[in-house]
Design a protein around this motif. Structure first.
Motif, PDB file in Angstrom:
ATOM      1  N   THR A   1       3.017  -4.714   8.126  1.00 30.57           N
ATOM      2  CA  THR A   1       2.015  -3.664   8.273  1.00 30.57           C
ATOM      3  C   THR A   1       2.424  -2.432   7.469  1.00 30.57           C
ATOM      4  OG1 THR A   1       1.587  -4.499  10.493  1.00 30.57           O
ATOM      5  CG2 THR A   1       0.646  -2.369   9.950  1.00 30.57           C
ATOM      6  N   ALA A   2       3.722  -2.157   7.422  1.00 26.85           N
ATOM      7  CA  ALA A   2       4.220  -1.024   6.629  1.00 26.85           C
ATOM      8  C   ALA A   2       3.904  -1.228   5.154  1.00 26.85           C
ATOM      9  CB  ALA A   2       5.714  -0.845   6.836  1.00 26.85           C
ATOM     10  N   ARG A   3       4.102  -2.446   4.661  1.00 30.14           N
ATOM     11  CA  ARG A   3       3.773  -2.750   3.263  1.00 30.14           C
ATOM     12  C   ARG A   3       2.280  -2.563   3.011  1.00 30.14           C
ATOM     13  NH1 ARG A   3       5.973  -7.988   3.266  1.00 30.14           N
ATOM     14  NH2 ARG A   3       7.945  -7.430   4.156  1.00 30.14           N
ATOM     15  N   GLN A   4       1.480  -3.035   3.961  1.00 28.54           N
ATOM     16  CA  GLN A   4       0.033  -2.884   3.841  1.00 28.54           C
ATOM     17  C   GLN A   4      -0.351  -1.402   3.825  1.00 28.54           C
ATOM     18  OE1 GLN A   4      -2.109  -4.766   7.026  1.00 28.54           O
ATOM     19  NE2 GLN A   4      -4.072  -4.558   6.020  1.00 28.54           N
ATOM     20  N   LEU A   5       0.269  -0.610   4.695  1.00 20.51           N
ATOM     21  CA  LEU A   5       0.013   0.829   4.729  1.00 20.51           C
ATOM     22  C   LEU A   5       0.376   1.481   3.399  1.00 20.51           C
ATOM     23  CD1 LEU A   5      -0.735   3.462   6.223  1.00 20.51           C
ATOM     24  CD2 LEU A   5       1.645   3.565   6.966  1.00 20.51           C
ATOM     25  N   HIS A   6       1.524   1.109   2.836  1.00 19.33           N
ATOM     26  CA  HIS A   6       1.937   1.683   1.549  1.00 19.33           C
ATOM     27  C   HIS A   6       0.943   1.324   0.443  1.00 19.33           C
ATOM     28  CE1 HIS A   6       5.636   3.576   2.710  1.00 19.33           C
ATOM     29  NE2 HIS A   6       6.016   2.481   3.367  1.00 19.33           N
ATOM     30  N   ARG A   7       0.431   0.081   0.474  1.00 21.06           N
ATOM     31  CA  ARG A   7      -0.572  -0.313  -0.523  1.00 21.06           C
ATOM     32  C   ARG A   7      -1.838   0.524  -0.367  1.00 21.06           C
ATOM     33  NH1 ARG A   7      -0.904  -5.634   1.163  1.00 21.06           N
ATOM     34  NH2 ARG A   7       1.286  -6.090   1.333  1.00 21.06           N
ATOM     35  N   ILE A   8      -2.261   0.709   0.874  1.00 20.14           N
ATOM     36  CA  ILE A   8      -3.474   1.489   1.140  1.00 20.14           C
ATOM     37  C   ILE A   8      -3.269   2.937   0.685  1.00 20.14           C
ATOM     38  CG2 ILE A   8      -4.963   2.428   2.953  1.00 20.14           C
ATOM     39  CD1 ILE A   8      -4.352  -0.227   4.513  1.00 20.14           C
ATOM     40  N   LEU A   9      -2.136   3.521   1.049  1.00 22.65           N
ATOM     41  CA  LEU A   9      -1.847   4.903   0.638  1.00 22.65           C
ATOM     42  C   LEU A   9      -1.797   5.024  -0.879  1.00 22.65           C
ATOM     43  CD1 LEU A   9       0.837   6.188   3.158  1.00 22.65           C
ATOM     44  CD2 LEU A   9      -1.395   7.183   2.704  1.00 22.65           C
ATOM     45  N   HIS A  10      -1.193   4.043  -1.533  1.00 18.26           N
ATOM     46  CA  HIS A  10      -1.090   4.069  -2.984  1.00 18.26           C
ATOM     47  C   HIS A  10      -2.470   4.055  -3.642  1.00 18.26           C
ATOM     48  CE1 HIS A  10       0.443   3.347  -6.990  1.00 18.26           C
ATOM     49  NE2 HIS A  10      -0.402   2.338  -7.095  1.00 18.26           N
ATOM     50  N   ASP A  11      -3.391   3.269  -3.059  1.00 14.06           N
ATOM     51  CA  ASP A  11      -4.733   3.135  -3.631  1.00 14.06           C
ATOM     52  C   ASP A  11      -5.702   4.233  -3.198  1.00 14.06           C
ATOM     53  OD1 ASP A  11      -3.894   0.870  -4.926  1.00 14.06           O
ATOM     54  OD2 ASP A  11      -4.672  -0.507  -3.404  1.00 14.06           O
TER      55      ASP A  11
END
Length: 160
Positions: A100-110
């Protein structure tokens, strides 16, 4: 009526003046005017054309203003603090789960600006809405609205 038929320049001043009169707050009037045109563009298909477009836009603006007022009456400083604390707790829980942390980082990045920066300043930088507003030379209301929109984008990204 097609979206291209709305001339932002033609109606902007009228809606802004209308909201200035209701709110007696220049910054709030500007924010709500922008939101009015955003909502109008999203729902132009529902405009039947049996009234002047200016009247339709002002009714959207009026509804946004009254919604804002009701929200302000319900939301005291204590509730904003509680909301902030619950956001931090949620974020900590998310970060503890690596996927979920990886997913959050992807979302924040985009995430587009200023949403990415506002969210980061609020959560990671622990800045108040007032401090964020000062950094961007905007109103506190703008900072709060932008943060909550960013939070909603993140929530939707995590759900789907």
């Amino acid at each position: 009526m097609d979206k291209s038929d709305i001339s932002f320049e033609e109606y902007y001043e009228d809606v802004l003046r209308f909201l200035r009169g209701l709110s007696r707050d220049e910054y709030l009037a500007e924010e709500l005017t922008q939101e009015t045109f955003y909502r109008a563009m999203k729902s132009i298909h529902s405009f039947r054309g049996d009234s002047d477009l200016r009247i339709w836009l002002c009714s959207i603006a009026k509804n946004l203003f009254y919604t804002y007022q009701r929200k302000q009456q319900r939301t005291g400083a204590g509730e904003l603090l509680e909301d902030y604390e619950s956001d931090k707790k949620m974020l900590i829980q998310i970060i503890e789960d690596k996927e979920t942390a990886r997913q959050l980082h992807r979302i924040l990045h985009d995430l587009k600006e200023p949403y990415k920066e506002i969210f980061s300043l609020r959560i990671f930088g622990e800045l108040s809405f007032k401090e964020i507003a000062e950094l961007f030379h905007k109103s506190e209301h703008w900072a709060c609205v932008t943060y909550h929109r960013a939070k909603e984008m993140i929530r939707k990204g995590l759900q789907g």
